[in-house]
Scaffold this active site. Structure first.
Site, mmCIF file in Angstrom:
data_model
loop_
_atom_site.group_PDB
_atom_site.id
_atom_site.type_symbol
_atom_site.label_atom_id
_atom_site.label_comp_id
_atom_site.label_asym_id
_atom_site.label_seq_id
_atom_site.Cartn_x
_atom_site.Cartn_y
_atom_site.Cartn_z
ATOM 1 N N TYR A 51 27.590 -31.366 47.891
ATOM 2 C CA TYR A 51 28.256 -31.569 49.184
ATOM 3 C C TYR A 51 29.212 -32.746 49.087
ATOM 4 C CZ TYR A 51 27.183 -28.638 53.124
ATOM 5 O OH TYR A 51 27.194 -27.606 54.011
ATOM 6 N N GLU A 53 31.830 -33.596 51.917
ATOM 7 C CA GLU A 53 32.716 -33.624 53.100
ATOM 8 C C GLU A 53 33.615 -34.856 53.056
ATOM 9 O OE1 GLU A 53 30.045 -33.494 56.389
ATOM 10 O OE2 GLU A 53 29.901 -31.311 56.351
ATOM 11 N N ASP A 206 54.383 -19.222 53.640
ATOM 12 C CA ASP A 206 53.113 -18.778 53.066
ATOM 13 C C ASP A 206 53.473 -18.037 51.776
ATOM 14 O OD1 ASP A 206 50.874 -17.443 52.271
ATOM 15 O OD2 ASP A 206 50.390 -16.588 54.236
ATOM 16 N N THR A 232 47.421 -18.801 48.775
ATOM 17 C CA THR A 232 46.132 -18.485 48.169
ATOM 18 C C THR A 232 46.266 -18.872 46.704
ATOM 19 O OG1 THR A 232 46.901 -16.261 47.649
ATOM 20 C CG2 THR A 232 45.639 -16.503 49.674
ATOM 21 N N LYS A 235 46.117 -14.833 43.545
ATOM 22 C CA LYS A 235 47.018 -13.681 43.370
ATOM 23 C C LYS A 235 47.858 -13.921 42.115
ATOM 24 C CE LYS A 235 47.105 -12.358 48.250
ATOM 25 N NZ LYS A 235 46.364 -13.214 49.106
ATOM 26 N N ARG A 241 39.381 -17.574 43.821
ATOM 27 C CA ARG A 241 39.718 -17.309 45.234
ATOM 28 C C ARG A 241 39.695 -18.626 45.999
ATOM 29 N NH1 ARG A 241 39.479 -12.094 45.283
ATOM 30 N NH2 ARG A 241 40.494 -12.032 47.299
HETATM 31 N N1 PLP Z 1 48.866 -14.845 53.247
HETATM 32 C C1 PLP Z 1 49.403 -13.783 52.614
HETATM 33 C C2 PLP Z 1 50.895 -13.664 52.539
HETATM 34 C C3 PLP Z 1 48.572 -12.811 52.065
HETATM 35 O O1 PLP Z 1 49.107 -11.736 51.480
HETATM 36 C C4 PLP Z 1 47.170 -12.973 52.163
HETATM 37 C C5 PLP Z 1 46.228 -11.991 51.602
HETATM 38 O O2 PLP Z 1 46.508 -10.965 51.129
HETATM 39 C C6 PLP Z 1 46.682 -14.082 52.852
HETATM 40 C C7 PLP Z 1 47.542 -15.006 53.363
HETATM 41 C C8 PLP Z 1 45.220 -14.252 53.115
HETATM 42 O O3 PLP Z 1 44.495 -14.650 52.081
HETATM 43 P P1 PLP Z 1 42.890 -14.511 52.092
HETATM 44 O O4 PLP Z 1 42.617 -13.067 51.920
HETATM 45 O O5 PLP Z 1 42.536 -15.361 50.937
HETATM 46 O O6 PLP Z 1 42.411 -15.053 53.396
#
Ligand code: PLP
Length: 433
Positions: A51, A53, A206, A232, A235, A241
């Site tokens: 842990y 935090e 994002d 993320t 990918k 993950r």
């Molecule tokens: N943002 C985008 C552009 C995504 O394509 C994805 C998932 O496919 C996410 C966020 C979300 O990620 P997670 O599935 O890890 O929550």
């Protein structure tokens, strides 16, 4: 203390079946990849027991000297992997995944019911960018914030920036979100920056899908124009993950992003960080700075282009007419077939991809397209030659789907599924080895 096979043969067996499936299938889901053994070793380590935090040097628990060292190393590597100056950018590596990272940003810089604009999900955006339908606020991001999605120009298959500008001028969002889950082209960051500045909005990217490509500089750099960048880590970046949030260190629109975002992650929305993931992420981010990683991302893009060209040669219509990144979106509607049926047939031949809506679709459950990605099979060593063969396999699958559809009385998806999964259905035996 026993190993998994002795302690729990049932779970061990399921993992072994999944490993076999991953090994034997053609993995073409654009958001998936095969992470390295080194990353998996870190993720499966004792780091999961701790842990911690808080942030390095400011923890709510004792015994964190090594965890502090690890998280600091991970942060440094994250900034280095994306070519960022520590004086200008900071990063939080604790988000549990992409969707929580996005929600953490929103709660950091917005008040409940402030306005946001992201790319509409049926046009390639992600749920967490404010998705809602006329009937229902589907994502929490549209329940707690007021969402007005922007869309593609349907004929070109490209983001309609003129419409985004017009709508933003009327709607006056506090946040504009770039980034997508199914968009085969780069975003026009300079244009989006101009629109955000004109209406006094934050600009966030994002980059979940393309973060590996950004690290390798094979696509445009969102950091030059955005205030905040989320991602993320599993990918194209090929890590464990998880999620990350990058933020400008200088205040933006009067907000100290560093403290607002760090506080939104903890204690705002999360408790203890997943230190085993942070360990795996640090390993991934070291690799992301290597020449091999750059060469891998170059191949991800060239393989995807080879696949796109072959699909076009075979007569398919691609959304936007091609691809600049790691995915193509095929519009199957001109053939009189949909993505759900093609996905099912290809799945039965161990070709894994996903149905996807394409601009102009009426139904999300039976969408008109498929999304094909190159990161995972490029990790497995595929070159352009193999991706051309992949396009040919998909073409065979589409032909079989068309024949199977003829066999099914009525055109209901359920009837189709029943027929193709019955033992009497032999069309698949005609697929090439
Ligand atoms: N943002 C985008 C552009 C995504 O394509 C994805 C998932 O496919 C996410 C966020 C979300 O990620 P997670 O599935 O890890 O929550």
């Amino acid at each position: 203390d026993h190993g998994l096979s002795e302690a729990d043969p049932e779970v061990c067996e399921i993992i072994s079946k999944e490993k076999d499936r991953q090994y034997k299938s053609l993995e073409l889901i654009a958001s998936e990849n095969f992470t390295s053994r080194a990353v998996m070793e870190a993720v499966g380590s004792c780091l999961t027991n701790k842990y911690s935090e808080g942030l390095p040097g400011k923890r709510y628990y004792g015994g964190n000297e090594y965890i502090d060292e690890l998280e600091t190393l991970c942060q440094k590597r994250a900034l280095a992997a994306f070519h960022l100056d520590e004086n200008e950018w900071g990063v939080n590596v604790q988000p549990l995944s992409g969707s929580p990272a996005n929600f953490e940003v929103y709660t950091a810089i917005l008040n409940p019911h402030d306005r946001i604009m992201g790319l509409d999900l049926p046009h390639g955006g992600h749920l967490s960018h404010g998705f809602m339908t006329p009937k229902r606020r589907v994502s929490g991001t549209s329940i707690y914030f007021e969402s007005m999605p922007y869309r593609l120009d349907e004929s070109a298959g490209l983001v309609d920036y003129d419409m985004l500008e017009k709508t933003a001028t009327l709607f006056r969002p506090k946040l504009i979100i770039a980034g997508a889950s199914a968009y085969p082209r780069d975003f026009d960051y300079p244009r989006m920056r101009k629109i955000a500045d004109a209406v006094g909005a934050f600009l966030m990217m994002d980059m979940a899908h393309i973060s590996g490509l950004v690290a390798a500089s094979v696509v445009a750099d969102p950091f030059e124009y955005c205030d905040i960048v989320t991602t993320t880590t599993h990918k194209s970046l090929r890590g464990p993950r998880g999620g990350m949030i990058f933020f400008k260190k200088e205040p933006v629109l009067g907000v100290d992003l560093e403290s607002a975002i760090n506080n939104a992650v903890f204690p705002g929305l999360q408790g203890g960080p997943h230190n085993h993931t942070i360990g795996g992420l640090a390993v991934c981010l070291k690799h992301a700075q290597s020449p091999e990683f750059k060469a891998y991302q170059d191949r991800v893009v060239s393989n995807c282009r080879a696949l796109a060209s072959r699909m076009i040669e075979l007569g398919y219509k691609l959304v936007s007419g091609g691809s600049d990144n790691h995915l193509v979106l095929v519009d199957l509607r001109p053939l009189g077939i949909d993505g759900a049926r093609v996905e099912k047939i290809l799945d039965m031949a161990s070709i894994t991809l996903n149905k996807n809506s394409v601009p102009g679709d009426k139904s999300a459950l039976v969408p008109g397209g498929i999304r094909i990605g190159s990161p995972a099979m490029t990790t497995r060593g595929f070159t352009e030659k193999e991706f051309i063969a992949v396009a040919d396999f998909i073409h065979e699958g589409v032909q079989i789907t068309l024949e199977a559809k003829q066999l099914v009385k009525g055109s209901k998806l359920q009837d189709f599924m029943k027929v193709v999964t019955s033992p009497d259905f032999t069309l698949l035996n005609t697929v090439s080895d």
